[in-house]
Scaffold this motif. Structure first.
Motif, PDB file in Angstrom:
ATOM      1  N   PRO A 200      -2.681   5.210  22.022  1.00 30.58           N
ATOM      2  CA  PRO A 200      -1.235   5.319  21.086  1.00 30.58           C
ATOM      3  C   PRO A 200      -0.406   6.602  21.273  1.00 30.58           C
ATOM      4  O   PRO A 200      -1.068   7.549  21.214  1.00 30.58           O
ATOM      5  CB  PRO A 200      -1.834   4.958  19.777  1.00 30.58           C
ATOM      6  CG  PRO A 200      -3.109   4.438  20.097  1.00 30.58           C
ATOM      7  CD  PRO A 200      -3.721   4.960  21.182  1.00 30.58           C
TER       8      PRO A 200
ATOM      9  N   GLU B 179       0.985   8.114  19.113  1.00 32.39           N
ATOM     10  CA  GLU B 179       0.356   8.984  17.728  1.00 32.39           C
ATOM     11  C   GLU B 179      -0.597   9.876  17.978  1.00 32.39           C
ATOM     12  O   GLU B 179      -0.975  10.738  17.376  1.00 32.39           O
ATOM     13  CB  GLU B 179       0.314   8.399  16.492  1.00 32.39           C
ATOM     14  CG  GLU B 179       1.621   7.493  16.086  1.00 32.39           C
ATOM     15  CD  GLU B 179       1.499   6.194  16.778  1.00 32.39           C
ATOM     16  OE1 GLU B 179       2.352   5.194  16.202  1.00 32.39           O
ATOM     17  OE2 GLU B 179       1.049   5.895  17.610  1.00 32.39           O
ATOM     18  N   LEU B 180      -1.412   9.411  18.949  1.00 33.28           N
ATOM     19  CA  LEU B 180      -2.815  10.182  19.044  1.00 33.28           C
ATOM     20  C   LEU B 180      -2.880  10.926  20.532  1.00 33.28           C
ATOM     21  O   LEU B 180      -3.872  11.680  20.522  1.00 33.28           O
ATOM     22  CB  LEU B 180      -4.057   9.145  19.112  1.00 33.28           C
ATOM     23  CG  LEU B 180      -4.349   8.075  17.969  1.00 33.28           C
ATOM     24  CD1 LEU B 180      -5.363   7.255  18.359  1.00 33.28           C
ATOM     25  CD2 LEU B 180      -4.905   9.126  16.968  1.00 33.28           C
TER      26      LEU B 180
ATOM     27  N   TRP C 113      -7.703   0.586  17.335  1.00 33.80           N
ATOM     28  CA  TRP C 113      -6.610   1.686  16.882  1.00 33.80           C
ATOM     29  C   TRP C 113      -5.281   0.931  16.794  1.00 33.80           C
ATOM     30  O   TRP C 113      -4.224   1.668  17.080  1.00 33.80           O
ATOM     31  CB  TRP C 113      -6.964   3.183  17.728  1.00 33.80           C
ATOM     32  CG  TRP C 113      -6.832   3.030  19.144  1.00 33.80           C
ATOM     33  CD1 TRP C 113      -5.929   1.996  19.814  1.00 33.80           C
ATOM     34  CD2 TRP C 113      -7.365   3.910  20.079  1.00 33.80           C
ATOM     35  NE1 TRP C 113      -6.123   2.296  21.360  1.00 33.80           N
ATOM     36  CE2 TRP C 113      -6.981   3.610  21.542  1.00 33.80           C
ATOM     37  CE3 TRP C 113      -8.151   5.067  19.763  1.00 33.80           C
ATOM     38  CZ2 TRP C 113      -7.379   4.172  22.498  1.00 33.80           C
ATOM     39  CZ3 TRP C 113      -8.462   5.908  20.940  1.00 33.80           C
ATOM     40  CH2 TRP C 113      -8.089   5.351  22.156  1.00 33.80           C
ATOM     41  N   THR C 114      -5.402  -0.185  17.266  1.00 29.38           N
ATOM     42  CA  THR C 114      -3.924  -0.913  17.221  1.00 29.38           C
ATOM     43  C   THR C 114      -3.565  -0.996  15.530  1.00 29.38           C
ATOM     44  O   THR C 114      -2.225  -1.390  15.229  1.00 29.38           O
ATOM     45  CB  THR C 114      -3.851  -2.044  18.033  1.00 29.38           C
ATOM     46  OG1 THR C 114      -4.831  -2.857  17.682  1.00 29.38           O
ATOM     47  CG2 THR C 114      -3.934  -2.027  19.411  1.00 29.38           C
ATOM     48  N   ASN C 115      -4.657  -1.008  14.904  1.00 31.93           N
ATOM     49  CA  ASN C 115      -4.273  -1.323  13.463  1.00 31.93           C
ATOM     50  C   ASN C 115      -3.484   0.053  12.820  1.00 31.93           C
ATOM     51  O   ASN C 115      -4.169   1.376  12.944  1.00 31.93           O
ATOM     52  CB  ASN C 115      -5.648  -1.526  12.587  1.00 31.93           C
ATOM     53  CG  ASN C 115      -5.590  -1.680  11.271  1.00 31.93           C
ATOM     54  OD1 ASN C 115      -4.846  -0.970  10.542  1.00 31.93           O
ATOM     55  ND2 ASN C 115      -6.123  -3.022  10.786  1.00 31.93           N
ATOM     56  N   PRO C 116      -2.447  -0.201  12.333  1.00 30.24           N
ATOM     57  CA  PRO C 116      -1.762   1.236  11.800  1.00 30.24           C
ATOM     58  C   PRO C 116      -2.434   2.083  10.721  1.00 30.24           C
ATOM     59  O   PRO C 116      -2.794   3.242  10.826  1.00 30.24           O
ATOM     60  CB  PRO C 116      -0.412   0.690  11.062  1.00 30.24           C
ATOM     61  CG  PRO C 116      -0.289  -0.681  11.631  1.00 30.24           C
ATOM     62  CD  PRO C 116      -1.592  -1.153  12.086  1.00 30.24           C
TER      63      PRO C 116
ATOM     64  N   HIS D 111     -11.083   1.529  21.072  1.00 28.31           N
ATOM     65  CA  HIS D 111      -9.611   1.254  21.441  1.00 28.31           C
ATOM     66  C   HIS D 111      -9.176  -0.161  20.930  1.00 28.31           C
ATOM     67  O   HIS D 111      -8.121  -0.293  20.834  1.00 28.31           O
ATOM     68  CB  HIS D 111      -9.290   1.239  22.846  1.00 28.31           C
ATOM     69  CG  HIS D 111     -10.182   0.438  23.617  1.00 28.31           C
ATOM     70  ND1 HIS D 111     -11.603   0.634  23.742  1.00 28.31           N
ATOM     71  CD2 HIS D 111     -10.111  -0.810  24.234  1.00 28.31           C
ATOM     72  CE1 HIS D 111     -11.982  -0.296  24.613  1.00 28.31           C
ATOM     73  NE2 HIS D 111     -11.243  -1.101  24.859  1.00 28.31           N
TER      74      HIS D 111
ATOM     75  N   LEU E   8      -7.811   7.720  11.743  1.00 27.10           N
ATOM     76  CA  LEU E   8      -8.397   8.484  12.911  1.00 27.10           C
ATOM     77  C   LEU E   8      -7.562   9.900  13.147  1.00 27.10           C
ATOM     78  O   LEU E   8      -8.244  10.722  13.393  1.00 27.10           O
ATOM     79  CB  LEU E   8      -8.376   7.688  14.140  1.00 27.10           C
ATOM     80  CG  LEU E   8      -8.883   8.435  15.564  1.00 27.10           C
ATOM     81  CD1 LEU E   8     -10.241   8.785  15.336  1.00 27.10           C
ATOM     82  CD2 LEU E   8      -8.832   7.393  16.609  1.00 27.10           C
ATOM     83  N   ARG E   9      -6.072   9.630  13.066  1.00 31.58           N
ATOM     84  CA  ARG E   9      -5.351  10.933  13.346  1.00 31.58           C
ATOM     85  C   ARG E   9      -5.589  11.990  12.269  1.00 31.58           C
ATOM     86  O   ARG E   9      -6.018  12.979  12.584  1.00 31.58           O
ATOM     87  CB  ARG E   9      -4.019  10.685  13.290  1.00 31.58           C
ATOM     88  CG  ARG E   9      -2.978  11.703  13.842  1.00 31.58           C
ATOM     89  CD  ARG E   9      -1.615  10.899  13.800  1.00 31.58           C
ATOM     90  NE  ARG E   9      -0.792  12.087  14.544  1.00 31.58           N
ATOM     91  CZ  ARG E   9       0.636  11.953  14.363  1.00 31.58           C
ATOM     92  NH1 ARG E   9       1.018  11.032  13.757  1.00 31.58           N
ATOM     93  NH2 ARG E   9       1.415  13.024  15.175  1.00 31.58           N
TER      94      ARG E   9
ATOM     95  N   LYS F  15      -5.405   3.726  12.773  1.00 33.99           N
ATOM     96  CA  LYS F  15      -4.966   4.662  13.536  1.00 33.99           C
ATOM     97  C   LYS F  15      -4.441   6.098  12.805  1.00 33.99           C
ATOM     98  O   LYS F  15      -4.821   7.031  13.143  1.00 33.99           O
ATOM     99  CB  LYS F  15      -3.634   4.233  14.169  1.00 33.99           C
ATOM    100  CG  LYS F  15      -2.775   5.098  15.231  1.00 33.99           C
ATOM    101  CD  LYS F  15      -1.921   4.317  16.053  1.00 33.99           C
ATOM    102  CE  LYS F  15      -0.917   3.206  15.316  1.00 33.99           C
ATOM    103  NZ  LYS F  15      -0.335   2.665  16.332  1.00 33.99           N
ATOM    104  N   ARG F  16      -3.915   5.721  11.461  1.00 33.33           N
ATOM    105  CA  ARG F  16      -3.576   6.900  10.753  1.00 33.33           C
ATOM    106  C   ARG F  16      -4.818   7.599  10.170  1.00 33.33           C
ATOM    107  O   ARG F  16      -5.080   8.963  10.264  1.00 33.33           O
ATOM    108  CB  ARG F  16      -2.786   6.412   9.556  1.00 33.33           C
ATOM    109  CG  ARG F  16      -2.290   7.384   8.504  1.00 33.33           C
ATOM    110  CD  ARG F  16      -1.547   8.257   8.912  1.00 33.33           C
ATOM    111  NE  ARG F  16      -1.998   9.666   9.536  1.00 33.33           N
ATOM    112  CZ  ARG F  16      -1.410  10.629   9.991  1.00 33.33           C
ATOM    113  NH1 ARG F  16       0.045  10.537  10.178  1.00 33.33           N
ATOM    114  NH2 ARG F  16      -1.857  11.938  10.247  1.00 33.33           N
TER     115      ARG F  16
END
Length: 513
Positions: free
Chosen positions: A128, A130-131, A95-98, A92, A104-105, A101-102
């Motif tokens: 987030p 997005e997730l 996943w603040t890194n864009p 966690h 992982l998604r 995060k992208r």
């Protein structure tokens, strides 16, 4: 459904991203490993310090990855036809890194067509936006009594540890530790051993005291070791009868009979009439842990922090159950306005939903002084079993309150004229009566440390201005609330009958049309 069964169902259903909320990483990993061993799944864990490590039996060399992005790429490259679970510790933070995060998604969406899943361990519930559509939040429960029994057994089999526990004492020791994590319980048991060199029935109180300190660290909950009994509370005869009728409500006999666990009561009324003392008395009467929920401490400055604290506090209360959850002066904490971006509204909604839907035997005692500030949905039937109003005490109740406070100060009630005192303090609440006795004691103490007398207490009453006079309009508004039949009087039956007579008189005095 147990956590192990729940996890197995999620993996077989090919849920690709699980977020496990827990502070017990070690116990969680042991449980996950057991599930994977039993079901034949491969399991690897990853963290920023050690990279990938096999959790189950090694099946070849572990992938190499020192940063989160590379770790995700290695998961994406793994054999799609092999059942595997990848545990990402503390992910966690990443996943603040864009970009991460992208990534992982995207991987989460592709894993739907494989036998691979990702599980992220974290201490909070914030995900987030997005997730949120791809992730499933899973709570890892605190250890059960059986789990804590295992912790105790491992500790007591250590060479050199002396144990002198009776079977009942062992059971009570484990029960006293319910609500703690495995690591916390192990530390508490170890402290009990080294304190006097032996673990025996006397250490139950020490474990309870340590638990009190640990629960206080949850910020919003405070553990009270109660000692109050009905004899410490003057008056309130109807309320005491109601509580005694439910004294065995949390026993297995009650469950076998078909009785549901009582939900709770609301104590509304005039300040100083003993609402907080009554909450403590209930814990002592029913011999249940008393947890005070500080609503003000639920609110944090970070986004989602207030909701997380609320969830954690209510979950901890359920773990400690059966227990009494005391919400003091709830109108101050639940006054939800629109000046905090809806945070107080969400916290308020979470507490209301929990009060309505909870299945754990948590008996809620909510106290309030200002009825006007309470939202109507709080007091509707279903939240509470009963709403009690604590009114100005009657003369018999004032006499009983005087006796309680004199005995508390080691004085004989026969040495005082209770009839004269109870008549003189009409309109006084219990807190004001107690303060008059204390004022009289100061007079006696400063007059050569002589014993204070009835006259000293009468003089103290004369110098006080009770709430019934200084706050006459507010008190009358509160009493009208009772007269309108919105609550049940907590006092002796005669109080209710007197109020009914008051209403009849008022009706008779109305002008005839």
């Amino acid at each position: 459904m147990k956590f192990e069964e729940q996890l197995d169902v999620y993996l077989r259903a090919r849920f690709t991203l699980l977020v496990l909320v827990t502070f017990e990483e070690e116990r969680a990993l042991q449980t996950i490993k057991a599930v994977c061993d039993r079901t034949g799944r491969r399991c690897l864990s990853w963290d920023a310090a050690d990279g990938f490590q096999w959790l189950t039996t090694a099946s070849g060399a572990a992938p190499i990855a020192r940063d989160p992005l590379t770790a995700l790429e290695q998961i994406d490259k793994a054999d799609p036809n092999t059942s595997a679970l990848f545990i990402l510790k503390d992910f966690h933070d990443a996943w603040t890194n864009p970009q991460i995060k992208r990534k992982l998604r995207s991987i989460t969406q592709r894993l739907k067509f494989t036998k691979k899943s990702i599980l992220v361990t974290t201490g909070g519930t914030h995900i987030p936006d997005e997730l949120k559509d791809d992730a499933v939040l899973v709570d890892f429960p605190l250890p059960t009594a059986a789990d804590l029994e295992g912790v105790l057994a491992n500790l007591t089999t250590t060479p050199g540890v002396k144990v002198n526990l009776t079977p009942l004492g062992r059971e009570k020791l484990v029960q006293a530790a319910i609500g703690l994590t495995s690591a916390q319980a192990q530390r508490v048991f170890a402290k009990a051993i080294v304190t006097d060199g032996i673990l025996d029935d006397r250490d139950i109180d020490l474990v309870t005291e340590e638990k009190k300190q640990i629960i206080r660290e949850s910020e919003a909950l405070e553990f009270y070791a109660v000692s109050e009994t009905p004899d410490d509370v003057g008056g309130l005869g109807v309320l005491k009868d109601w509580l005694r009728l439910r004294e065995r409500a949390f026993t297995q006999d009650a469950r076998r009979y078909g009785l549901p666990s009582p939900k709770g009561i609301a104590l509304i009324g005039i300040p100083g009439t003993g609402k907080s003392l009554t909450a403590k008395m209930i814990g002592g009467l029913w011999r249940l842990p008393l947890l005070r929920l500080d609503i003000g401490a639920l609110f944090g400055s970070l986004v989602g922090e207030s909701e997380e604290r609320t969830r954690r506090a209510l979950h901890l209360a359920e773990t400690v159950a059966p227990c009494v959850v005391w919400i003091d002066e709830m109108e101050k904490g639940l006054s939800h306005g629109g000046l905090d971006s809806g945070t107080s509204t969400r916290v308020f909604g979470s507490i209301l939903t929990w009060m309505q839907e909870k299945t754990a035997p948590c008996f809620v005692v909510a106290t309030a002084n200002d009825i006007a500030s309470l939202p109507p949905e709080l007091l509707r039937k279903g939240r509470f079993d009963e709403i009690f109003f604590l009114d100005l005490p009657t003369q018999d109740e004032r006499r009983e309150i005087l006796s309680v406070h004199l005995r508390k100060r080691n004085r004989l009630t026969a040495d005082f004229d209770l009839d004269a005192l109870s008549a003189a303090c009409e309109g006084y609440v219990g807190a004001e009566i107690e303060q008059a006795i204390i004022d009289a004691m100061y007079v006696g103490f400063n007059d050569g440390q002589r014993e204070f007398t009835t006259r000293d207490i009468l003089d103290a009453f004369k110098h006080q201005v009770p709430l019934s006079i200084s706050q006459r309009e507010t008190i009358e508004m509160l009493r009208n609330w009772l007269r309108e039949g919105r609550a049940q009087s907590a006092s002796f039956r005669e109080t209710t009958e007197a109020e009914n007579r008051f209403v009849r008189i008022q009706l008779d005095l109305r002008p005839r049309s």
